[in-house]
Design a protein around this motif. Structure first.
Motif, PDB file in Angstrom:
ATOM      1  N   GLU A 139       0.836  -1.206   0.000  1.00  0.00           N
ATOM      2  CA  GLU A 139       0.000   0.000   0.000  1.00  0.00           C
ATOM      3  C   GLU A 139       0.872   1.258   0.000  1.00  0.00           C
ATOM      4  N   LEU A 140       1.880   1.255   0.876  1.00  0.00           N
ATOM      5  CA  LEU A 140       2.735   2.440   0.971  1.00  0.00           C
ATOM      6  C   LEU A 140       3.478   2.652  -0.352  1.00  0.00           C
ATOM      7  N   THR A 141       3.940   1.558  -0.940  1.00  0.00           N
ATOM      8  CA  THR A 141       4.636   1.657  -2.228  1.00  0.00           C
ATOM      9  C   THR A 141       3.705   2.294  -3.269  1.00  0.00           C
ATOM     10  N   GLY A 142       2.497   1.779  -3.370  1.00  0.00           N
ATOM     11  CA  GLY A 142       1.541   2.266  -4.376  1.00  0.00           C
ATOM     12  C   GLY A 142       1.194   3.729  -4.168  1.00  0.00           C
ATOM     13  N   ILE A 143       0.956   4.098  -2.917  1.00  0.00           N
ATOM     14  CA  ILE A 143       0.551   5.489  -2.648  1.00  0.00           C
ATOM     15  C   ILE A 143       1.732   6.450  -2.866  1.00  0.00           C
ATOM     16  N   LEU A 144       2.946   5.994  -2.530  1.00  0.00           N
ATOM     17  CA  LEU A 144       4.114   6.859  -2.789  1.00  0.00           C
ATOM     18  C   LEU A 144       4.342   7.015  -4.289  1.00  0.00           C
ATOM     19  N   MET A 145       4.039   5.967  -5.043  1.00  0.00           N
ATOM     20  CA  MET A 145       4.158   6.069  -6.505  1.00  0.00           C
ATOM     21  C   MET A 145       3.150   7.082  -7.051  1.00  0.00           C
TER      22      MET A 145
END
Ligand code: PLP
Length: 485
Positions: A139-145
């Motif tokens: 989730e954090l990866t996706g939102i940071l992207m």
């Protein structure tokens, strides 16, 4: 183990009994005399068979899906074929060094690359990163992207992430970790996202929507295309929490639904056991416009040289999300699972998961109140509110009493929008007989609640320990042998 006079004492130690003899250093061993140990090694004397019995006995005190039914909603505690474990234990894979050059690990890179390709096919997405190590990490990866993408487009002022009130707690936590505000969107009376409330909350500050599909009530978001259209029209991105992908495998292209980025929990759907805090993989898959922002390195294939390689050269990348490449052996299990199931097998598994959940709901709905009484996907939610009101027996008591009948409890008190919730996910790997036995146990417990409520309130009666301080049990885990047990 006890500590007395600063010395560690093992209760099982018996002087004079022979345990494993630790050999002395040979005289010629090149360790200087002054650095050698002068006091004996303080390990206990315990015969080997007692050591084995000790650990086997401890393992039997724990619950696991290899012992019995484990219908923990949202957690997909399905039985995972041992074959996939065997593959993940091959020394050719376990002995690899993560710093080995690409030229020496072509096989491992191929596994990672092909796994990405299979998951891309399953979701309809154009890019993948295997690096995140949990759903929350995905989730954090996706939102940071998404954050990097919006900034790159000159829309860095957007700061609100819309999240349904039925969402898993990691969703708002992720939004906040990424520096955004989490804005709650209501569920409607059917248990799905309230489109009118969404319309009222999207704006030019919207980063995007984080939506779980099927949602945590086990319901498919039927208006998903309209939902993604509304968010896109407002300039936002749609993040799908794909932790419940076990219900969709092979049936739906997420790209067609308008999803921009999604994570899948390999440690639920793809043959790594969930729970217990073990290693996981929250693989992130994305549409093409987000691909430049993926963490480095990406695993790529060059058709000209027919070689696989790690690509570190991505100037817009959000950077690394984990050491090395994530949890490689979790990827291996997923790869073995996908290959052994095949496309049709995966599709069948999803269909069976949905069928099992609907059958179990059907067995229970005359006796228990179903929170949203409609055809569900892989899980459904009961509420024990009426039982609590009439007998004082709570969901918590029912969960504990199930242990006496030989079943692990479902997820309880989640999702938060259902009071006294019991969230049941039987998964595709259970038989009709098991589902029927489980339903029978729940119905018996309900009868007990009315006839002898104390019996249920004091459960469990047959387990090695009764009710624990659950916070302490998780945070101060006591795994030592004790002489009085
Ligand atoms: C719907 C949903 N989203 C996210 C997560 C988070 O996944 P993880 O526990 O791997 O961080 C879970 C975990 O069970 C979940 O059920």
């Amino acid at each position: 183990m006890l500590v007395k006079d600063d010395k560690v004492i093992f209760e099982k130690n018996r002087d004079g009994v022979r345990g494993f003899p630790v050999p002395d250093f040979p005289k010629e061993y090149p360790i200087p005399q002054e650095l050698r140990r002068t006091v004996p090694l303080g390990i206990p004397n315990v015969p080997e068979n007692e050591v084995v019995r000790h650990y086997v006995r401890l393992s039997q005190k724990n619950w696991g899906v290899d012992i019995g039914f484990y219908p923990l909603g949202s957690c997909t505690m399905k039985y995972n074929p041992k074959f996939n474990e065997d593959v993940a234990r091959l020394p050719q894979l376990t002995h690899l060094h993560p710093n080995a050059p690409d030229s020496l690990v072509q096989g491992a890179l191929r596994i990672m690359y092909e796994l990405q390709e299979y998951l891309k096919t399953l979701t309809g997405m154009e890019g993948a990163t295997l690096q995140p190590v949990a759903g929350a990490s995905g989730e954090l990866t996706g939102i940071l992207m998404i954050k990097a993408y919006l900034k790159h487009k000159g829309e860095g002022h957007r700061d609100e992430v819309l999240i349904p009130d039925s969402a898993h707690g990691t969703n708002p936590a992720t939004a906040s970790m990424a520096g955004f505000k989490a804005i709650e969107v209501r569920s409607n009376t059917n248990g799905t996202l309230d489109v009118e409330d969404l319309k009222a909350k999207v704006s030019d500050r919207t980063v995007g929507l984080m939506i779980t599909n099927p949602n945590t009530l086990g319901l498919f978001e039927r208006e998903i295309k309209e939902i993604t259209r509304i968010v896109h029209e407002a300039g936002g991105q749609v993040y799908m929490d794909g932790a419940n992908f076990n219900a969709l495998m092979g049936w739906v292209s997420l790209a067609d639904l308008g999803i921009d980025v999604v994570h899948l929990n390999l440690h639920k759907t793809f043959s790594t056991p969930h729970g217990g805090g073990g290693p996981g993989a929250g693989v992130v898959l994305m549409r093409e416009h987000l691909w430049p922002f993926t963490p480095v390195p990406t695993v790529e294939y060059d058709p000209d040289s027919q070689r696989y390689h790690l690509n570190w050269d991505k100037p817009l990348s959000i950077g690394k999300m984990h050491t090395f490449y994530g949890h490689f052996l979790v990827m291996v299990r997923a790869y073995a699972y996908i290959l052994s199931m095949g496309g049709e097998g995966l599709k069948q598994a999803a269909a069976d998961a949905v069928l099992n959940a609907n059958y179990l709901r059907h067995l229970l709905e005359g006796e228990f109140k179903v929170a949203y009484p409609t055809r569900n996907m892989h899980e459904f939610v009961l509420t024990a509110m009426p039982i609590k009101r009439e007998t004082g027996v709570r969901t918590y008591d029912i969960a504990k009493r199930l242990l006496d009948y030989g079943f692990h409890a479902p997820t309880v008190y989640f999702p938060l929008i259902v009071p006294e919730a019991l969230m049941i996910e039987p998964t595709e790997t259970e038989t009709k007989e098991t589902l029927e036995a489980f339903a029978e146990a729940l119905i018996k417990i309900k009868r007990e609640a009315y006839e002898n409520p104390e019996l249920v309130k004091e459960a469990p009666h047959t387990t090695p320990v009764g009710r624990l301080d659950e916070v302490k049990a998780a945070k101060q885990l006591k795994v030592k042998w004790e002489s009085d047990t």
